[in-house]
Scaffold this active site. Structure first.
Site, PDB file in Angstrom:
ATOM      1  N   TRP A 229       2.828  -3.040  -5.652  1.00  0.00           N
ATOM      2  CA  TRP A 229       2.362  -4.430  -5.808  1.00  0.00           C
ATOM      3  C   TRP A 229       3.297  -5.302  -5.100  1.00  0.00           C
ATOM      4  CZ3 TRP A 229       4.745  -8.948  -7.605  1.00  0.00           C
ATOM      5  CH2 TRP A 229       3.896  -9.836  -8.110  1.00  0.00           C
ATOM      6  N   TYR A 233       2.042  -7.881  -2.344  1.00  0.00           N
ATOM      7  CA  TYR A 233       2.326  -9.282  -2.182  1.00  0.00           C
ATOM      8  C   TYR A 233       3.164  -9.805  -1.228  1.00  0.00           C
ATOM      9  CZ  TYR A 233       2.975 -14.082  -4.650  1.00  0.00           C
ATOM     10  OH  TYR A 233       3.081 -15.221  -4.806  1.00  0.00           O
ATOM     11  N   ASP A 249      -2.587  -5.724 -10.321  1.00  0.00           N
ATOM     12  CA  ASP A 249      -2.309  -7.146 -11.051  1.00  0.00           C
ATOM     13  C   ASP A 249      -2.851  -7.490 -12.165  1.00  0.00           C
ATOM     14  OD1 ASP A 249      -0.574  -9.656  -9.945  1.00  0.00           O
ATOM     15  OD2 ASP A 249      -2.656 -10.387 -11.099  1.00  0.00           O
TER      16      ASP A 249
END
Length: 297
Positions: A229, A233, A249
């Protein structure tokens, strides 16, 4: 705008949703480093070639107006280039819309916000630290931690302006810092920021463009404490990879919830195949829709 400031004009491709990108940045503004008023011009502290300064960005007619204070004229164009990435000035709204309108959830979102942009990063290391601080906590909690990080380890401005008081700490400032103690947070997360700082010092090209999204994710997940994650990002915002997608997410899964429930991360990944090569823009639309829905409850 500042009196006696260097001014620049950044052309943008219309339509350009200034209100949305300004609100996104305002919600995530780091206390002491960025201004948090979503109705005002974006303002932040910067460090260029060892000198501290300030900048503001305000909307104009098919452009953004930039004012720089404390920046030498010779560095103004480099600053403008970084701001073009931060504010996604060169995105092609038509191509993005054509790619995403085939999805029944995304189609009305794109129609409602055809100029929605994907915010980039002024400082990739800063964005990486923010992503780590945001692991498994709310945006508000992450920004609170970032403000404490700045207060503890950032460099104070010689001439603060309003709430703009510090520049964000550099990798050298954080590589040996006891971040977990200063921020009263899990030691693993503090260690992850130190690991990112060490990686940035060891490899000046850590945040350089990657050959592919997969290569970028592998680059960052090799750093202890950074998972998929966080890596996605960072790839999305710091490397400006338009196909990045933080699959697990919660906000994305919540935005796609239907009468049959929320999709699984695997189902989201399968559905997102149709969004390539603009999955990051799809995510931005879904996050915006999710925030609006949460606020309306």
């Amino acid at each position: 705008m500042f009196a006696g400031a260097i001014e620049r004009r950044l052309p943008v491709r219309p339509p350009y949703d200034w209100a949305a990108i300004r609100a996104f940045l305002a919600k995530r503004a780091i206390p002491g480093v960025e201004a948090a008023d979503p109705a005002a011009a974006y303002a932040r502290t910067i460090s260029i070639a060892g000198r501290h300064g300030l900048l503001t960005v305000a909307p104009g007619a098919d452009c953004l107006h930039v004012a720089l204070r404390g920046v030498e004229a010779g560095h103004a164009e480099a600053v403008a280039g970084r701001l073009r990435r931060l504010f996604d000035c060169d995105a092609d709204p038509g191509a993005i819309a054509a790619c995403l309108v085939g999805d029944p959830v995304l189609a009305p979102l794109v129609a409602a916000r055809p100029g929605l942009r994907l915010p980039g990063a002024w400082d990739p290391f800063e964005t990486g630290c923010r992503a780590i601080l945001g692991q498994q906590v709310s945006v508000a909690a992450a920004i609170g931690l970032a403000g404490k990080l700045v207060a503890a380890f950032g460099k104070p401005l010689a001439e603060p302006m309003g709430g703009l008081t510090h520049v964000f700490p550099t990798p050298a400032d954080l590589v040996e810092a006891d971040i977990a103690l200063a921020l009263n947070m899990p030691r693993a997360r503090g260690a992850a920021i130190r690991a990112l700082a060490a990686a940035a010092l060891a490899d000046p090209d850590l945040f350089a463009p990657a050959e592919s999204l997969e290569a970028a994710v592998l680059r960052f997940t090799a750093i202890r404490g950074i998972g998929p994650w966080t890596a996605q990002y960072i790839a999305m915002r710091a490397l400006k990879l338009p196909d990045a997608l933080p699959v697990g997410d919660v906000g994305l899964l919540r935005a796609l919830e239907s009468r049959t429930g929320r999709p699984s991360p695997a189902a989201l990944l399968a559905r997102a195949e149709a969004w390539r090569p603009f999955r990051a823009y799809a995510a931005q639309h879904l996050w915006a829709a999710d925030e609006a829905a949460v606020k309306a409850r």
